[in-house]
Structure formats: C-alpha cells, structure tokens
Design an enzyme around this catalytic site. Structure first.
Site, PDB file in Angstrom:
ATOM      1  N   GLU A 222       5.170  42.074 -26.413  1.00 29.89           N
ATOM      2  CA  GLU A 222       4.259  40.953 -26.189  1.00 29.89           C
ATOM      3  C   GLU A 222       4.539  40.326 -24.818  1.00 29.89           C
ATOM      4  O   GLU A 222       5.691  40.182 -24.405  1.00 29.89           O
ATOM      5  CB  GLU A 222       4.422  39.884 -27.277  1.00 29.89           C
ATOM      6  N   GLU A 227      -0.676  40.320 -27.374  1.00 32.64           N
ATOM      7  CA  GLU A 227      -0.306  39.584 -28.578  1.00 32.64           C
ATOM      8  C   GLU A 227      -0.386  40.527 -29.765  1.00 32.64           C
ATOM      9  O   GLU A 227      -1.353  41.294 -29.913  1.00 32.64           O
ATOM     10  CB  GLU A 227      -1.250  38.401 -28.786  1.00 32.64           C
TER      11      GLU A 227
END
Length: 919
Positions: A222, A227
């Site tokens: 990430e 994400e």
C-alpha cells in the site's frame, strides 16, 4: 430536504425580530450528557445543522427546551459534546467569537453571530477562513496510505492548489505517460532505486494477469496510490457502494491510484465471496462512480470521474474458484471530486436547505471580480474577502463620496447628543403629526450619543411593502444601547401578531447580508401609538407582547449585542450600503452582481413623500443617473402602494432601453406602443428620456396624465433636453413643468469626457434651438459639475480616411482586449441604423483579420445585447439611455443640422471612461 432537516422549524412567532430555529427538547448539562445515547446524538446533530444554517445566513437564534424542568444554565452548564460540536461548526476553539448562551425560563437560547471569512479585524485584504461553514465538505484526499476528509477550514487552500497545479491538459498527459509505462513494462522490478511510481507501475502490470492464487502475496505494498481492502462476505456489493466514493474522491483529488477489493492489508490475496458475479461487481462500481460529482471550472469536457475496473479470477491450488479481485484504477482529476453533497446548510425561503455541490462551490469560491479598469474607476466598499457568506461586492466611483463620507453626511453621530435625521423628513413629519416629536423625546430619556433616523417607512426603504397603518419609523443607533426600530401607528389594533417584527427582522438581515456588518447585531422593534392627545403611549395589548424600555435589564438579547461607540460607525456604514445600494449596469455586464452607491441628490429624490409628490419633472444633465433613479422609484412605488407589475408603466422612446428595463417590477413599453395599446390596469407611470418623444404622432402626455389622474397614482417624468435628437415638439409644456427637481452632478463619465460634454452643452445653448427651454437649460448648466476625479480618456480623430476607419477601430479594439477589457465593454455608435449596418460590413472582416486569436464570430451585436459580452454596433439614438465603458462614435451626422451637437453629446455621454470621436 432530508428527514434530518424537516423537523427543524423556522419560528417567526417569537418575541425576537430575528431568524429563530426551534430544535425541540434537548437534554443539557454536563452531568446529564456523559452517557451518550442515540437520542442525544440526534439532538447534537440537530443543533449543528441549525447553527451551520444560521452562520451561513446572517446569524440568528437556536431555541431548545430543556428536558429537565429543574435545569439551570448557571449551575449545570451545557455538556462537553455540545461545546465540541460548536467548535466543529466553526473549525476553531474560539466559540465565544460566534456564540452566546442565555436561559429564558425552560428554554435555552443560543445566539449565533454571522459567519465571516475575514479575521476578527475586518480590514484585511484577504480571506483568512472559508467563505462558508460546513460540517463536512464531501471532499477526500490521500495522505500516505490513509484517506482523510478535507476539513472546511482547509478548503480554500485545497481548492487553490487544485486549481493551480492540476491543469486538465497536464493531468491527461501524465496519465497517458503512466499508461504507456504500464504497457511497456515500466521500471525494472529488481531496480535498487525503487520509487513510489515504480510500485504503481508494478500494480498496473499485475492487473494484466489472467488469474491469481488465493493466499498469494502481491509484489507491491500500500502507498499513496494503492489501497487494499479484504472483504469476502456476500454483502461485498453493498460494501462497495457505501465505501468506494470516499476512496474515489481521495484518489482523484490527490494523484490517482488503485483500490483492490479482495486483498488484505499485508498484500495477500483473499478474493471475494464465490457467489458474487463478475458482472455485478463491474455494474456496482460503474453505478457508484457515475453518481459522483465533479465541479469543473477548467473548461474540461470530461463529465465524470475517469476510471477503469479490472476483475481478476482467484483460484485455489485445486483450481477451484475463490471469487475475484476487483481493482478500480482512478485517474487524477483536474477539478474537485465529491463523495457527495457537502454538509452545509442555509436558511432559504423560510426553510433550512442543504446546499448542493454546485451552489456550495459557487459560494465557497466566490471572489471579487478581476476587471482591468475596475481598480482605477471604483473604490471597494465591501469585499468578499472578509465579509459574511451572502454579501455581494460593493463599489463606489472614485472621486465620489465613499460610504464613510456618505454616512457622515446622512447619519452623523452626535458626540453628546442624539441627532435627528434626515432633517427635511423630521420637519415634514412633525408638522403633519402634532405630538410626534414629544412622543419620540420620551423614548430617548437618558440616551446621550447617537442618531435617530426617521423614515416614512423603513419597510419601503429596504424593499418591503409598506404597512398602510404606519405613520413613520425611527431607527435609534446609540452608544450603550441596543438598536431599536420605533414604529409609530395611529391605532394599536392594526398591529397583528407576527407581522410587526418583519421590518426589524429584514433590516437586521440586510445589515449583515447586504451591508456586510460582521459584529453581533440585533434590531429590537418597538410599537408606539400616536394619540391626538398629549398622552402618547407604548403599545401594550394582548396581541402585542409588552416591549421593554431601552434600559430594561430584561432585554431579550444578551448585553454583548449592545452597541458601543466603536461599533456605531461600522453599523451606520452598513446601513448606508443597504439604503443607497443599487444593482448597476456594471453588474449585468460583468456577469456578477456588483452594487454601486447612490449620490446624495439621487437619494434625496428617492426619499420624497410619494403621497405628496405624486407628479414630478426630473430635469437631469447627461451622466447624472436619471434612469437609475427612475428604476429605483418604480421599486419604491411598488412597495409603498402594494402594486403589482401590471399597475406600473415605464415608457421610453427606444426599444433597447425598454428591453433593458423589462422584468424590473413594471411593464415597459415604447412611446409608440403606449399610444397604440390600452393599459386598463395601470395606475402609476414613469417616463424616461422624454426629450425625444414626439407629439405629432399623438399626445402621449395628456394620455398618460389622464390615466394617472383618474387612479390618483404617481407620474414622474425624466427629461434631458440637452440630449434631444429629434427637432420636433416633444409634447411637454415647459411653462407647466411643475414641480421640478434637478440632477446636475455628472457621475457616470470620466473627467475628460465630462469636460467635452460641458463644452458641447454650451454650444447647444448658443445654437438656441427653437422649441427648447433655453433659459432653463442655462440655469441647469450653471450648476453642472463633474462630481469625481476619475480622469477618463477623450480622443478626437478628424483626419482618418473612410477606407481606413474600420482598420483603426479594429486595431484599438484589439488593444483594449489585450489590456483585459471584455467585448462587452465596447460600443460603436453610428448616426443611423443604415450607417451602422454599412460599418458592420466593413468592420467584421477587419476584426476577423486582426483578432485571429480571439473568437470574433458573433462578437458584434445590437443595442438589445447591451447586457451580453458582445461589441454593440448600432445607431446613437437606439443606444440612448444605455452605457458602455468604451465608446467609438463614427461620423455623427444628421440632416437637421441644428441638433448636430445634441447628437454628438448623446453619443459621447454613453461612455464611462474612454471615447474615440471620429468627425
């Protein structure tokens, strides 16, 4: 409106001349609110919505009833969560700047001051806070691997950065470059110098795979642009529709990125529930993102968020399906992308309304207009940079009296006395109503410094309809006192519950939302009964609650609302803007509302008692604002006599001026139409530019006067004989033009232009045209003056050949456009319509040649387009009564040589600052 706002009521039946929002019963007190339940959360939410709406709408009062009958504000306090919600509303710990609490029986009142984007001292040139209060903005952004809402206080900087750094063309180019990197393999995965964009490229390459093993660990982590979300239950579709908007807004508002559903925080593939269909995932993502809004201010044709959805099959070692990875690639947006509408409210039309994204952005990004010549021509009286949310910019002409000077003249504050103003209205009222002066003096016992401002109707002065039972109003603005609006009536029984506070409430709102007053403010209404005897009384009756005396300690407002000597000048300057402000021609022409200020003489004209001065001839010189006063008197007639638009008629000679006035509280027709049609509903008539009317086509004057005389209405005639452009009888009997008022201060034109106009008027007098009242005009001219110091520019060109004229005009238009003037600043006026059409044929190709970088197709318009952004090219007569910043006058000529100077004067007077006159 959501259910959240529906039960919040605007209550106009309280003892307060203010906007009061009732939020019902509330549990208050620190000890009571420690154990938070759902009902208390709803109460806190209601309070926040009400406070936000009042902050954005000029201030007011939130009223709540304590659930505990034994509650005492002094002993029990409020509750920490309530204080926190107030801090959240203003984005600051300084809640004392905006809020004051007071207990009234079992009710707790929160007095809310207007929001202002300036600092505590309102003289700053730039906004220090956002233009609106918002509980949330609907905007998100990425910071590292987290998503954060854009706070209201951070919005101005966020929008400035977004506007300056994220240009559409640059963003699209960057996205295309990243796409090309992804396709070609991008950076070397084994490179020692790993940068964040290399991780993003690795994510792009991963999405080209056909299938993925459950439990597989992805080769990237990430970041700001990536994400991971693990979600493997059947409700994945609901989860996506609820949570995707936050991430889409955040990625689009930052630098773009990828959101992976079906991957845990460590980058391990988990997949989705196997019963979820691939098509359902794609449709849910598309439907969710398509419902999101972008506020484009960059000219982009892209309507929505740019994104791609990638669905990868997930299998276990045995080859059995384990659902999917659903990855959404969101591109960086050139303009703000909203999760949903901001949580921001206003009081509109007697209701609390949540602002939609477009309106919120319009208000949040509003700024003073940037116009090249504005800084030289106008002085800023009120700026959006440090005022309440609903104000509009206010300017006064350089060299004319500014708001502070007008205030000193109109409403001077006595140092050790109360000044009674305006003196002429006071004299008239006291002679008409014996006992009125004594009645008012009784109200002022002990008040030593300030001003008492009389009006026949403060309601009419601020654009409301007059209560016919009111004798007069008087506004007291005094040191160490609350502002009080005394309304004097003959008969107390005419005062009905609820309506008598309307003027005070509206005046308070206008002081803030029009006048820009940012301190705590109230206007307390007080009804006084004027008897025929010496026993004058304050009204006390069942229908009207008892009014407190000026010094009563039980006043309904906190003591922080009492005016001090420091507050009074700002209060009165705001009042000047409310009373003297008008929407100028400049407002239409810039595409935003800009207000100018009336001159004192114009204001005196508009302050006349219409019941006494029903018939009036206003003789004005060029550039003195006759049409402005004509439009304002129409508004005053409408409110003073409770008229509909059908009952008021505006008559002028030319169609473009008629079109400009249409939809301004009246019917508007030309003289020719007036003579042909019947107007059975008309009671009041205002005639403008009467010097160019013609009696030989019908006696317009007798017809108009008979209509008004029959109905007992108002008949005002505005005339400027110096601008006569027809050598014929205009239909006025000069010996019977009585009563008269003169407008001789020239305010519309630059000084050099005024000097030419004054010389031109002298030439006209020497010509002594038959049928004109030359002696009267001579007296008018003696009083003429240019009332400001704005220089302007006047150029007379006498030796330009006809075949070179179009080139010359096009060249100068090009120069003005380069300097920042819009097309709508320019007018080109010719002697006649045929002459204008001929010059249009010559000028159009020359404009296209010289202005190749500008859009000139459709750039030339007629006088009817005076409010549009086009160069007006028309005849001098058709442009009469209108104006532009720059005017080219092309070979003025008339077969009736005796009115040649009049025609030239009429043309030149149409210019605000620059004239090119070609003989």
């Amino acid at each position: 409106m959501s259910n959240q706002e529906e039960h919040l009521l605007i209550n106009l039946k309280t003892n307060y001349a203010d906007v009061v929002i009732d939020i019902g019963k509330v549990l208050v007190g620190e000890s009571y609110r420690k154990k938070m339940n759902q009902n208390q959360k709803r109460q806190r939410r209601d309070l926040s919505i009400a406070v936000c709406a009042l902050l954005n709408s000029g201030g007011g009062i939130v009223r709540m009833e304590s659930e505990d009958r034994n509650y005492c504000f002094q002993e029990h306090g409020l509750g920490l969560d309530i204080e926190t919600s107030l801090r959240d509303c203003i984005g600051s710990n300084e809640i004392g700047e905006y809020f004051t609490w007071m207990q009234e029986g079992s009710n707790l009142l929160l007095f809310v001051k207007t929001w202002s984007c300036g600092g505590l001292e309102q003289g700053s040139a730039e906004a220090t806070k956002p233009r609106l209060c918002s509980l949330s903005t609907g905007l998100f952004r990425r910071s590292g691997t987290s998503v954060f809402p854009v706070k209201s206080r951070d919005t101005p900087e966020f929008l400035r950065v977004k506007k300056s750094s994220a240009k559409c063309d640059n963003v699209n180019g960057l996205s295309a470059k990243r796409a090309r990197l992804s396709v070609s393999g991008g950076a070397n995965e084994t490179s020692v110098n790993i940068q964040e964009h290399d991780i993003q490229d690795a994510a792009a390459r991963f999405l080209k795979r056909d299938k993925v093993l459950v439990g597989e660990v992805l080769g990237f982590t990430e970041t700001t642009h990536i994400e991971f979300k693990e979600y493997s239950t059947k409700s994945i579709l609901k989860y996506i529709s609820e949570n995707l908007p936050n991430y889409v807004s955040a990625f689009a508002n930052t630098e773009g990125g990828y959101l992976f559903f079906g991957v845990d925080n460590n980058g391990k593939v988990t997949g989705t529930h196997s019963n979820v269909k691939k098509e359902a995932l794609e449709q849910t993502v598309a439907k969710t993102i398509s419902s999101m809004s972008i506020y484009h201010s960059c000219g982009s044709e892209a309507l929505g968020v740019q994104f791609q959805t990638h669905i990868l099959d997930v299998y276990d070692q045995a080859g059995c399906s384990q659902g999917y990875i659903c990855a959404v690639h969101v591109e960086q947006s050139c303009c703000p992308v909203f999760h949903g509408d901001p949580e921001s409210w206003m009081v509109m039309g007697g209701k609390i309304e949540r602002l939609r994204m477009g309106k919120w952005m319009e208000l949040m990004t509003a700024s003073d207009p940037v116009v090249s010549a504005l800084a030289d021509e106008f002085k800023t009286e009120l700026s959006l940079a440090n005022g309440p949310p609903l104000i509009k910019p206010v300017y006064s002409k350089v060299g004319l009296q500014c708001a502070a000077e007008l205030q000193e003249h109109l409403y001077p504050v006595g140092s050790n006395e109360i000044k009674w103003k305006p003196e002429t209205i006071c004299t008239d009222l006291f002679s008409e109503y014996p006992g009125l002066e004594d009645l008012m003096r009784k109200q002022l016992r002990g008040v030593t410094q300030g001003v008492l401002i009389f009006s026949r109707s403060w309601a009419v002065d601020i654009g409301l309809q007059k209560n016919q039972d009111v004798v007069c109003d008087a506004l007291l603005v005094a040191d160490s006192e609350y502002p009080v609006l005394f309304t004097v009536v003959r008969n107390a029984s005419c005062v009905t519950y609820g309506t008598w506070r309307e003027t005070a409430r509206a005046l308070k709102q206008k002081l803030v939302n029009d006048g820009g007053y940012t301190s705590r403010v109230c206007v307390i209404p007080q009804i006084l009964q004027l008897n025929d005897t010496e026993d004058q009384t304050t009204v006390e009756e069942n229908e009207v609650p008892r009014q407190e005396t000026l010094h009563d300690s039980t006043s309904p407002y906190p003591r922080s609302y009492i005016l001090t000597s420091r507050d009074i000048p700002a209060f009165l300057r705001a009042l000047v803007i409310v009373v003297l402000g008008f929407k100028s021609y400049l407002s239409d022409h810039l595409g935003c509302e800009i207000f100018n200020l009336l001159t004192l003489k114009q204001y005196e004209l508009l302050s006349k008692n219409l019941h006494k001065v029903r018939k009036l001839f206003v003789l004005g010189l060029p550039g003195t604002g006759k049409t402005i006063v004509a439009l304002k008197i129409i508004e005053k007639i409408k409110n003073a006599f409770h008229c509909s638009a059908d009952e008021i008629l505006y008559i002028c000679e030319n169609q473009p001026l008629r079109d400009f006035v249409r939809n301004k509280d009246c019917q508007a027709v030309t003289r020719a139409t007036f003579l042909k049609k019947n107007f059975p509903s008309v009671k009041h008539i205002v005639v403008d530019e009467a010097q160019n009317f013609r009696r030989d086509e019908g006696d317009w004057y007798q017809r108009a006067w008979s209509i008004v005389k029959r109905s007992g209405g108002i008949f005002w005639v505005f005339v400027d004989f110096f601008q006569t452009t027809y050598p014929c009888n205009c239909g006025l009997d000069f010996s019977k033009m009585d009563p008269q008022e003169w407008l001789t201060k020239m305010v519309r034109n630059g000084k050099e232009i005024c000097h030419f106009m004054l010389n031109c008027m002298g030439e006209i007098l020497q010509t002594r045209i038959r049928g004109m009242p030359c002696e009267l005009l001579g007296e008018l001219l003696k009083e003429a003056e240019c009332a400001h110091s704005l220089p302007g520019c006047f150029v007379r060109e006498q030796n330009i050949r006809s075949d070179e004229l179009a080139k010359y005009v096009a060249k100068h238009c090009k120069r003005y456009l380069k300097q920042g003037y819009p097309l709508g600043d320019i007018a080109i006026l010719c002697s006649t319509q045929p002459a204008a059409e001929q010059f249009r044929l010559e000028l159009q190709p020359e404009l296209e040649r010289q202005l190749s970088k500008h859009r000139v197709r459709g750039a030339l318009g007629l006088a009817e387009g005076v409010s549009k952004n086009v160069i007006v090219l028309d005849s001098i007569r058709r442009f009469s009564g209108l104006e532009r910043t720059i005017v080219f006058v092309i070979h003025p000529y008339t077969a009736q040589g005796q009115i040649f100077d009049n025609l030239v004067l009429c043309a030149v007077s149409r210019a605000n600052t620059k004239v090119h006159l070609f003989y």
